[in-house]
Design an enzyme around this catalytic site. Structure first.
Site, PDB file in Angstrom:
ATOM      1  N   LYS A 105       0.820  -1.231   0.000  1.00  0.00           N
ATOM      2  CA  LYS A 105       0.000   0.000   0.000  1.00  0.00           C
ATOM      3  C   LYS A 105       0.841   1.263   0.000  1.00  0.00           C
ATOM      4  O   LYS A 105       0.473   2.261  -0.615  1.00  0.00           O
ATOM      5  CB  LYS A 105      -0.974  -0.002   1.181  1.00  0.00           C
ATOM      6  CG  LYS A 105      -0.367  -0.332   2.535  1.00  0.00           C
ATOM      7  CD  LYS A 105      -0.514  -1.789   2.838  1.00  0.00           C
ATOM      8  CE  LYS A 105       0.434  -2.241   3.931  1.00  0.00           C
ATOM      9  NZ  LYS A 105      -0.120  -3.262   4.790  1.00  0.00           N
ATOM     10  N   LYS A 205      -3.780   3.282   2.801  1.00  0.00           N
ATOM     11  CA  LYS A 205      -4.921   2.558   2.233  1.00  0.00           C
ATOM     12  C   LYS A 205      -6.053   3.518   1.847  1.00  0.00           C
ATOM     13  O   LYS A 205      -6.701   3.344   0.814  1.00  0.00           O
ATOM     14  CB  LYS A 205      -5.420   1.525   3.250  1.00  0.00           C
ATOM     15  CG  LYS A 205      -4.401   0.405   3.489  1.00  0.00           C
ATOM     16  CD  LYS A 205      -4.749  -0.405   4.722  1.00  0.00           C
ATOM     17  CE  LYS A 205      -3.771  -1.548   4.930  1.00  0.00           C
ATOM     18  NZ  LYS A 205      -3.910  -2.188   6.244  1.00  0.00           N
TER      19      LYS A 205
HETATM   20  N1  HSE Z   1      -0.324  -4.094   9.100  1.00  0.00           N
HETATM   21  C1  HSE Z   1      -1.476  -4.165   8.285  1.00  0.00           C
HETATM   22  C2  HSE Z   1      -2.706  -4.232   9.174  1.00  0.00           C
HETATM   23  C3  HSE Z   1      -1.395  -5.384   7.413  1.00  0.00           C
HETATM   24  O1  HSE Z   1      -2.567  -4.549  10.347  1.00  0.00           O
HETATM   25  O2  HSE Z   1      -3.797  -3.951   8.710  1.00  0.00           O
HETATM   26  C4  HSE Z   1      -2.437  -5.430   6.330  1.00  0.00           C
HETATM   27  O3  HSE Z   1      -2.309  -4.374   5.453  1.00  0.00           O
END
Ligand code: HSE
Length: 436
Positions: A105, A205
């Site tokens: 992302k 995201k």
């Molecule tokens: N570190 C991210 C989370 C992993 O905990 O959502 C998934 O993108």
């Protein structure tokens, strides 16, 4: 037909999950794709390591550059994370005519505009379903399933680690650091877990979701960001007294002053489905003008859920290998030459309700001073509650819920309240979204 050959950049939690899912469901997957899909090569940091997958049929190496230059590989799955080396490798692979599948992302949010342009010039695909909300097919939903809609807003719990930590703290009274360690052991957390805590991962995201929802270029640097480190046990408790849950949300809204892009802790009415999304689960609410509200729910992190999204992307790429590039679904849902320049709204211009907590001196007239400032600022109060002071504290916590107000007016009111002699320290402010 010849099998499609996939090279994995990275063989950790996600890479291992991809090998497992491809092996476990090989027959179903090739029936769906119309071709056998084979991981022929993989690059790992070290070769002598215990792995979550079998690697007998895979040529392992530590040379990432050799992989992206390998003439026999059709699809590169970039699963190493980071934004420097990954960008260089992805651009080289594109230059070599390879299709890309990535779970990264940060790479897409920060360098996606450049990567998509390079891919378009070479007629290759860059697929990134696994970059947002783990196993939930939210990219496909927004880009294809909801393509008839004008998207009005979306709001999501899009960091599994953060939601896991908040849930364990609230339900079991566990310690923050202890739960974070467990999230790391379970493979949920980022290589730098600070990204999960300070809102960076959710901001990456949200950048991607907003571009696909509204047809705007990726603009990570414009996302307003607060993390879960701001949330205290008291606030969770007080919010529940008013019938709310605190969740870390990514919110993107199309408004008359531009597109709001923000990630922060948020009070949500507890009756909303999304308020009850706990643990590592993610959920994304999308409001389209035609469909109304939709909610997608599923695991936001972990080996198999993320592999589910990576493998779906690999199958998508295989299905369109022979399609004319002009006829493929555009990377950001809108045709590349039709992205809009709608501005991103300044935070001072957003409008939302607020939860405010402050420590006040227990004496007559203090509430009148505070509510006088609200009245001056045109801020209407929905509810107020004086809490039990902590033993020997000398101050009483007072909690307000306000109606919707412009953020700039709230900033000014908070500065005036913090300057009062009768108020100790700073005012805690958490935005409230009704998501109705
Ligand atoms: N570190 C991210 C989370 C992993 O905990 O959502 C998934 O993108």
């Amino acid at each position: 037909m010849e099998p499609v050959k996939v090279g994995l950049l990275g063989l950790g939690t996600v890479g291992g999950g991809v090998v497992n899912v491809l092996q476990r469901n090989a027959s179903e997957i090739s029936r769906r794709a119309g071709r056998e899909i084979r991981v022929t090569h993989a690059v790992a940091r070290t070769l002598d390591k215990d792995r979550i997958c079998g690697v007998n049929d895979i040529e392992l190496s530590t040379d990432a550059h050799a992989l992206v230059n390998h003439p026999d590989i059709d699809i590169i799955a970039e699963l190493i994370g980071g934004t420097e080396l990954s960008k260089e490798l992805v651009l080289t692979a594109i230059e070599n005519g390879k299709h890309i599948v990535t779970a990264n992302k940060a790479l897409i949010a920060i360098h996606g505009n450049e990567i998509f342009e390079a891919a378009q010039n070479k007629g290759v695909m860059v697929a990134f379903e696994a970059a947002v909300a783990g196993g939930i097919p939210i990219i496909k939903t927004l880009r294809e399933g909801l393509t008839g809609n004008r998207i009005e807003w979306l709001a999501g719990i899009i960091n599994g680690t953060g939601n896991f930590i908040l849930t364990e703290m609230r339900d079991k009274g566990r310690d923050f650091a202890d739960v974070l360690k467990e999230a790391q052991a379970l493979g949920y957390a980022e290589a730098d877990p600070a990204f999960d805590i300070d809102g960076t991962d959710a901001a990456h995201k949200l950048t991607i979701l907003a571009s696909i929802a509204f047809g705007i270029p990726l603009q990570y640097e414009k996302v307003y960001k607060e993390g879960i480190d701001k949330i205290t046990r008291e606030d969770v408790f007080y919010a529940e007294q008013f019938g709310y849950r605190i969740k870390h949300l990514g919110i993107a809204k199309d408004t008359e002053v531009g597109i709001e892009l923000r990630v922060h802790p948020t009070l949500i009415p507890e009756r909303r489905l999304i308020a009850n999304v706990d643990g590592v689960m993610n959920a994304v609410l999308v409001k389209g003008d035609a469909v109304g509200p939709t909610l997608q729910y599923g695991a936001g992190a972990g080996a198999d859920p993320t592999a589910s999204a990576v493998v779906a992307d690999i199958v998508d790429v295989v299905r369109v290998l022979t399609t004319d590039p002009e006829n493929r679904v555009p990377h950001l849902a809108f045709q590349a030459d039709s992205l809009s320049e709608t501005p991103i709204a300044a935070m001072g211009d957003i409008k939302t309700a607020y939860y405010l907590r402050m420590d006040a001196v227990e004496r007559p007239g203090v509430l009148a001073e505070v509510t006088g400032i609200f009245a001056e600022g045109g801020i209407s109060i929905e509810a107020i509650r004086q809490q039990e002071p902590a033993e020997g504290a000398g101050f009483v916590p007072i909690v307000f819920l306000t109606y919707i107000v412009r953020e700039q007016a709230m900033n000014e009111a908070i500065s005036l309240i913090e300057a009062l002699d009768s108020i100790n320290g700073t005012v805690t402010r958490i935005r409230v979204e009704h998501l109705g």
